[in-house]
Enzyme design. Sequence first.
Site, PDB file in Angstrom:
ATOM      1  N   ARG A   1       0.849  -1.186   0.000  1.00 32.12           N
ATOM      2  CA  ARG A   1       0.000   0.000   0.000  1.00 32.12           C
ATOM      3  C   ARG A   1       0.892   1.246   0.000  1.00 32.12           C
ATOM      4  O   ARG A   1       2.062   1.184   0.367  1.00 32.12           O
ATOM      5  CB  ARG A   1      -0.916   0.012   1.222  1.00 32.12           C
TER       6      ARG A   1
ATOM      7  N   LYS B   1      -1.980  -2.019   8.502  1.00 38.58           N
ATOM      8  CA  LYS B   1      -3.409  -2.201   8.739  1.00 38.58           C
ATOM      9  C   LYS B   1      -3.651  -3.431   9.605  1.00 38.58           C
ATOM     10  O   LYS B   1      -2.978  -4.453   9.450  1.00 38.58           O
ATOM     11  CB  LYS B   1      -4.123  -2.363   7.393  1.00 38.58           C
TER      12      LYS B   1
END
Length: 454
Positions: A278, A303
């Site tokens: 990401r 995350k």
Amino acid sequence: MTIWPDPERQLIARYIAGLNLRTTNSRIYYRQALNIFQDVAERHAKLDKDMLVAWLNVSPGRWASTTRLHRTRIIDRFLDHLEETGAIARNPIAALRDACNIKQCKPVWRALASREPDSALAELHQPRQFGSVLGKMMAEHVTLMRNRGYKYTAQTAWLSRFDRFLQLNPALQGQSLGVILEHWSVAKTTRNHPNECEKLKRTLAKILRHQNPSIPPRRPDPRPGKEVAKHWRKPHIYTPADVRRMLDVARSYPSPRAPLRSLSLYTMLLLAYCAGLRRSELARLDLGDVEFRGGTITIRQTKFYKTRILPLPDSVMVELQVYTDARRRAGGSLDPRSGLFWHERRGDRYTKQTVARLLVEVIRRAGLKPPQGRTGPRLHDLRHSMVVNRILEWYKTGINPQDRLPFLATYLGHRDINSTLVYITVTQDLLHHANERFRVLGAPCLNIGPEVPA
């Protein structure tokens, strides 16, 4: 301790001397603005709103409106300094800002400079977070969920918007929760609002069941979520040729004032596709996260609070070695905790916003996205493409993707395999290889043959 305003104006002199201003003109501007401000303060008994309005009414005769607004920043810093050193009890601008529940000082100054300061300040007032009749209950629930380890950011945003709605509609605060939710459901006409209302009802039902377990569970309504999902943008799957084109564009990215930038973008793009990282994970990579001997990189606390160690192909590790050598020659810090992607002009790591902006510009220059607007392929689609192209490679080499999906979920940092399934976009190539695998393995099972008599 000297109390301001002091007749000898030593506080102003010491303050200006400590600012280390570069030019003589800057010292003149600061001294002029602060002396005029103290002239007005000495004519008032208190350092309050009336005194600030009086200073603003004196200023127009001396400065233009834009200059006066610039001078307010000088006053802001001076008042903060006086409060820190104990020369005044409280910065009046900070007090007005807190009373209005806003974060910036400039709107307060503009309100004070208007014809009706009191009404302008009243219009600035913003409801406090969780200040409604249900606010305490919602705030306690947010604290509980965060203490359990959840980030709980999206849910907090839904609850905050609902709380703000209650504060702006005080007549509803005496009504039942069902009536309040009915008014909230028609308060907005946006496409996502019904789905947000459904999620809010689910969260409130959970809160009430925590308080009273005898309350029956609420049956969720999946229709709003399905309606929103119909309008989601489908991911664009980049082909290997598209990725090669983007890599070529990144290598030749024009950046005369930051020569390392083109190689930085090339390496970012390589990791975004080959490792499925990401943009936030790219920005948070440290120099010490790259292990050249083992051929791995460590992705820390991303995350879902996950940390994972990813093995990379030898070709990618070679490119990482080339980048780190160029980074060292450009003067980058050798501290293992410094950012891997180092900005030579700022002397610090790239932020995730800058990473996204630059990589999207690479996609535009490659001709895969329109020159302007939010349409076309996205940066996050590289992560989708990595999943689809990896499954295609498994099909071509005779590997059953079903057996490898748990490993892929771990590699991507997902909580479970269901999160990975979202990334599997059915393309023509993927469908063709899946059908071919079924033909080879499944078709013989359908050939039952003649029935054998008992």
